[in-house]
Design an enzyme around this catalytic site. Structure first.
Site, PDB file in Angstrom:
ATOM      1  N   LYS A 137     -19.660 -17.314  -2.403  1.00  0.00           N
ATOM      2  CA  LYS A 137     -19.928 -16.230  -3.369  1.00  0.00           C
ATOM      3  C   LYS A 137     -20.448 -16.828  -4.668  1.00  0.00           C
ATOM      4  O   LYS A 137     -19.891 -17.801  -5.178  1.00  0.00           O
ATOM      5  CB  LYS A 137     -18.652 -15.416  -3.630  1.00  0.00           C
ATOM      6  N   GLU A 158     -21.728 -15.842  -8.652  1.00  0.00           N
ATOM      7  CA  GLU A 158     -21.807 -14.837  -9.712  1.00  0.00           C
ATOM      8  C   GLU A 158     -23.229 -14.800 -10.238  1.00  0.00           C
ATOM      9  O   GLU A 158     -23.742 -15.812 -10.712  1.00  0.00           O
ATOM     10  CB  GLU A 158     -20.864 -15.204 -10.846  1.00  0.00           C
ATOM     11  N   GLU A 196     -18.142  -5.707  -9.601  1.00  0.00           N
ATOM     12  CA  GLU A 196     -16.947  -5.738 -10.450  1.00  0.00           C
ATOM     13  C   GLU A 196     -17.197  -4.923 -11.707  1.00  0.00           C
ATOM     14  O   GLU A 196     -18.148  -5.162 -12.459  1.00  0.00           O
ATOM     15  CB  GLU A 196     -16.579  -7.192 -10.811  1.00  0.00           C
TER      16      GLU A 196
HETATM   17  O1  KIV Z   1     -12.322 -14.916  -8.288  1.00  0.00           O
HETATM   18  C1  KIV Z   1     -12.035 -13.755  -7.974  1.00  0.00           C
HETATM   19  O2  KIV Z   1     -10.864 -13.401  -7.767  1.00  0.00           O
HETATM   20  C2  KIV Z   1     -13.109 -12.797  -7.862  1.00  0.00           C
HETATM   21  C3  KIV Z   1     -12.736 -11.361  -7.654  1.00  0.00           C
HETATM   22  C4  KIV Z   1     -12.316 -10.776  -8.944  1.00  0.00           C
HETATM   23  C5  KIV Z   1     -13.812 -10.593  -7.013  1.00  0.00           C
HETATM   24  O3  KIV Z   1     -14.235 -13.147  -7.974  1.00  0.00           O
END
Ligand code: KIV
Length: 259
Positions: free
Chosen positions: A111, A113, A177
């Site tokens: 993932k 950002e 988010e």
């Molecule tokens: O790191 C995390 O917990 C996240 C969530 C808030 C989606 O990215």
């Protein structure tokens, strides 16, 4: 059976909500997996929730590799997503090296950002065989404090176009988010891949919560979260009981020792 990105995508197609929770350690991941969670996110929230860091920005690749490995040693079925920490996907070359490190630890997906400015990196990762989740809206690595994104029409259009661009680049999941419900609904309907919401209303294709918030281990209760248990209180009581039992020599009793 091990859940794949196809399994997660199929849930969107049939309108069945996708469940995701963060985990950072073996035992929590094992319990979540046994409970039937679809996906576990080894989030960089490990920093503020488990490592005592002040910000997600302090989380390193070594931290992420350590916690991703612990989670993956426990998981039998859940689809594991691991966060690329701050600075680990700034250019295509280091994104590839760091994504490989996380998948070598067992992650099924990485993932990142970003909004649309990192679509190029998503494309390179996807073309090299990585399954990528794009994290849009409030980005803890980038923004100083939690805030709602997509309030006005211009920002909403930017997010919607960004999500379309990221899917075009090969993103297979989108975390939203802190976006308003109406925008989350619009993005979820417009893009072909599942949206996973946190503080983004009930119309996303799935939901994610930070495990500490869900279990009531955090001191703060955020508006978007719900405590499904109150473990902080329970832990406190158990620790107090243990301290008292040792002090009074009630523990260990005959049951716990050999004569
Ligand atoms: O790191 C995390 O917990 C996240 C969530 C808030 C989606 O990215």
């Amino acid at each position: 059976m091990k859940k794949t990105i196809n399994h997660i995508a199929q849930k969107k197609r049939i309108g069945c909500p996708i469940t995701m929770v963060t985990a950072y350690d073996f035992t929590t991941a094992q319990v979540l997996d046994e409970a039937g969670i679809d996906s576990i996110l080894v989030g960089d929230s490990v920093g503020t929730n488990h490592l005592g860091y002040k910000s997600e920005r302090e989380v390193t690749m070594d931290d992420m590799a350590h916690h991703t490995s612990a989670v993956c040693r426990a998981v039998r079925e859940a689809f594991v997503v691991a966060d690329m920490p701050y600075g680990s996907a700034d250019d295509a070359e280091n994104a590839l090296v760091n994504a490989k490190r996380l998948t070598d630890c067992g992650a099924d997906c990485v993932k990142i950002e970003l909004w649309d400015d990192k679509a190029g990196i998503v494309r390179v990762l996807a073309e090299n065989g990585f399954t990528v989740c794009a994290h849009m809206g409030y980005n803890p690595q980038r923004h100083n404090k939690p805030q709602l994104f997509g309030r006005d029409a211009a920002q909403a259009a930017e997010l919607l176009n960004g999500a379309l661009a990221l899917c075009d680049a090969g993103a297979k999941l989108v975390v939203l988010e802190m976006t308003p419900n109406s925008l989350s609904r619009k993005i979820s309907a417009a893009i072909p891949v599942p949206t996973i919401g946190i503080g983004s209303g009930n119309d996303c294709d799935g939901q994610v919560l930070v495990v500490n918030d869900l279990l009531g281990m955090s001191r703060r209760l955020f508006k978007h979260a719900h405590r499904f248990a109150n473990l902080r209180e329970k832990m406190f009581e158990a620790f107090k009981d243990y301290i008292d039992a040792v002090k009074s020599r009630e523990f260990p009793g005959d049951d716990h020792s050999w004569k």
